[in-house]
Scaffold this motif. Structure first.
Motif, PDB file in Angstrom:
ATOM      1  N   ALA A   7       0.832  -1.206   0.000  1.00 41.19           N
ATOM      2  CA  ALA A   7       0.000   0.000   0.000  1.00 41.19           C
ATOM      3  C   ALA A   7       0.866   1.256   0.000  1.00 41.19           C
ATOM      4  O   ALA A   7       0.547   2.238  -0.695  1.00 41.19           O
ATOM      5  N   ALA A   8       1.952   1.244   0.755  1.00 43.74           N
ATOM      6  CA  ALA A   8       2.850   2.405   0.764  1.00 43.74           C
ATOM      7  C   ALA A   8       3.481   2.609  -0.607  1.00 43.74           C
ATOM      8  O   ALA A   8       3.573   3.747  -1.108  1.00 43.74           O
ATOM      9  N   ASN A   9       3.916   1.510  -1.247  1.00 43.75           N
ATOM     10  CA  ASN A   9       4.487   1.622  -2.591  1.00 43.75           C
ATOM     11  C   ASN A   9       3.457   2.114  -3.595  1.00 43.75           C
ATOM     12  O   ASN A   9       3.767   2.916  -4.478  1.00 43.75           O
ATOM     13  N   THR A  10       2.232   1.628  -3.462  1.00 45.37           N
ATOM     14  CA  THR A  10       1.167   2.083  -4.358  1.00 45.37           C
ATOM     15  C   THR A  10       0.901   3.566  -4.172  1.00 45.37           C
ATOM     16  O   THR A  10       0.684   4.294  -5.150  1.00 45.37           O
ATOM     17  N   GLN A  11       0.939   4.009  -2.943  1.00 45.38           N
ATOM     18  CA  GLN A  11       0.727   5.430  -2.681  1.00 45.38           C
ATOM     19  C   GLN A  11       1.856   6.252  -3.300  1.00 45.38           C
ATOM     20  O   GLN A  11       1.617   7.320  -3.883  1.00 45.38           O
ATOM     21  N   ALA A  12       3.084   5.768  -3.206  1.00 47.26           N
ATOM     22  CA  ALA A  12       4.218   6.473  -3.813  1.00 47.26           C
ATOM     23  C   ALA A  12       4.074   6.523  -5.328  1.00 47.26           C
ATOM     24  O   ALA A  12       4.318   7.566  -5.951  1.00 47.26           O
ATOM     25  N   VAL A  13       3.667   5.408  -5.928  1.00 46.83           N
ATOM     26  CA  VAL A  13       3.475   5.373  -7.387  1.00 46.83           C
ATOM     27  C   VAL A  13       2.361   6.332  -7.796  1.00 46.83           C
ATOM     28  O   VAL A  13       2.470   7.052  -8.801  1.00 46.83           O
ATOM     29  N   THR A  14       1.300   6.367  -7.013  1.00 40.94           N
ATOM     30  CA  THR A  14       0.197   7.279  -7.314  1.00 40.94           C
ATOM     31  C   THR A  14       0.670   8.727  -7.260  1.00 40.94           C
ATOM     32  O   THR A  14       0.315   9.544  -8.121  1.00 40.94           O
ATOM     33  N   GLY A  15       1.459   9.048  -6.254  1.00 42.21           N
ATOM     34  CA  GLY A  15       2.014  10.408  -6.172  1.00 42.21           C
ATOM     35  C   GLY A  15       2.900  10.724  -7.357  1.00 42.21           C
ATOM     36  O   GLY A  15       2.850  11.840  -7.909  1.00 42.21           O
ATOM     37  N   ASN A  16       3.724   9.760  -7.783  1.00 41.09           N
ATOM     38  CA  ASN A  16       4.600   9.979  -8.943  1.00 41.09           C
ATOM     39  C   ASN A  16       3.791  10.174 -10.224  1.00 41.09           C
ATOM     40  O   ASN A  16       4.119  11.027 -11.046  1.00 41.09           O
ATOM     41  N   VAL A  17       2.748   9.382 -10.393  1.00 38.84           N
ATOM     42  CA  VAL A  17       1.900   9.530 -11.584  1.00 38.84           C
ATOM     43  C   VAL A  17       1.212  10.887 -11.576  1.00 38.84           C
ATOM     44  O   VAL A  17       1.090  11.553 -12.608  1.00 38.84           O
ATOM     45  N   SER A  18       0.763  11.300 -10.411  1.00 35.28           N
ATOM     46  CA  SER A  18       0.118  12.613 -10.296  1.00 35.28           C
ATOM     47  C   SER A  18       1.101  13.724 -10.656  1.00 35.28           C
ATOM     48  O   SER A  18       0.756  14.667 -11.377  1.00 35.28           O
ATOM     49  N   ALA A  19       2.330  13.626 -10.151  1.00 31.01           N
ATOM     50  CA  ALA A  19       3.343  14.635 -10.470  1.00 31.01           C
ATOM     51  C   ALA A  19       3.667  14.619 -11.958  1.00 31.01           C
ATOM     52  O   ALA A  19       3.818  15.684 -12.582  1.00 31.01           O
ATOM     53  N   LEU A  20       3.753  13.428 -12.549  1.00 28.96           N
ATOM     54  CA  LEU A  20       4.042  13.327 -13.982  1.00 28.96           C
ATOM     55  C   LEU A  20       2.905  13.913 -14.806  1.00 28.96           C
ATOM     56  O   LEU A  20       3.144  14.614 -15.798  1.00 28.96           O
ATOM     57  N   THR A  21       1.686  13.665 -14.393  1.00 28.87           N
ATOM     58  CA  THR A  21       0.537  14.238 -15.099  1.00 28.87           C
ATOM     59  C   THR A  21       0.544  15.755 -15.014  1.00 28.87           C
ATOM     60  O   THR A  21       0.288  16.451 -16.006  1.00 28.87           O
ATOM     61  N   SER A  22       0.846  16.274 -13.839  1.00 25.17           N
ATOM     62  CA  SER A  22       0.921  17.729 -13.681  1.00 25.17           C
ATOM     63  C   SER A  22       2.027  18.310 -14.551  1.00 25.17           C
ATOM     64  O   SER A  22       1.847  19.353 -15.194  1.00 25.17           O
ATOM     65  N   LEU A  23       3.173  17.638 -14.589  1.00 21.82           N
ATOM     66  CA  LEU A  23       4.281  18.097 -15.419  1.00 21.82           C
ATOM     67  C   LEU A  23       3.913  18.064 -16.892  1.00 21.82           C
ATOM     68  O   LEU A  23       4.187  19.015 -17.635  1.00 21.82           O
ATOM     69  N   PHE A  24       3.282  16.997 -17.329  1.00 24.89           N
ATOM     70  CA  PHE A  24       2.861  16.893 -18.727  1.00 24.89           C
ATOM     71  C   PHE A  24       1.865  17.994 -19.070  1.00 24.89           C
ATOM     72  O   PHE A  24       1.964  18.628 -20.124  1.00 24.89           O
TER      73      PHE A  24
END
Length: 136
Positions: free
Chosen positions: A72-89
């Motif tokens: 769950a912690a890793n999934t939360q980290a991946v979700t945060g990374n995807v969110s940051a990547l989406t914002s950057l894109f």
């Protein structure tokens, strides 16, 4: 024998009969309590392995829950990374991409309007265009 002695004899006989009648349920109750005691001892003897197995099962469940927490912690980290990547894109390519899409939409509309105008123009002046050398 006097009447008092006869009455005392009858009372003593009744008392013996009463004691015998009460002794039967007491004996049955004693047997029932003995059986209950034996059952409790057997249950107590069998609970130790049961508790050991329950402790083992709980240990395994706790280990699995720790794994799930890690996942769950890793999934939360991946979700945060995807969110940051989406914002950057969105920040870097979103604006120019929207502008390019709007430009291509405008060009497409203009070309369609020009084709319609050309088709409408040929329909009205079809003979004139053919007399001048067959241009369309």
């Amino acid at each position: 024998m006097s009447a008092g002695q006869v009455a005392a004899l009858i009372a003593a006989g009744a008392f013996v009969l009463l004691v015998l009648l009460l002794a039967i349920p007491l004996i049955k109750l004693g047997r029932t309590l003995d059986e209950a005691t034996i059952a409790i001892r057997k249950a107590h003897m069998n609970t130790d392995p049961l508790f050991d197995e329950a402790n083992t099962a709980l240990t395994h469940v706790n280990a699995q829950l720790e794994r799930v927490d890690g996942i769950a912690a890793n999934t939360q980290a991946v979700t945060g990374n995807v969110s940051a990547l989406t914002s950057l894109f969105t920040a870097t390519l979103g604006g120019p991409l929207v502008k390019a899409a709007a430009f291509s939409y405008g060009v497409n509309k203009a070309l369609k309007a020009r084709r319609r105008a050309k088709q409408d123009g040929e329909g009205k002046h079809a003979r004139r265009g053919k007399r001048r050398g067959g241009r369309k």
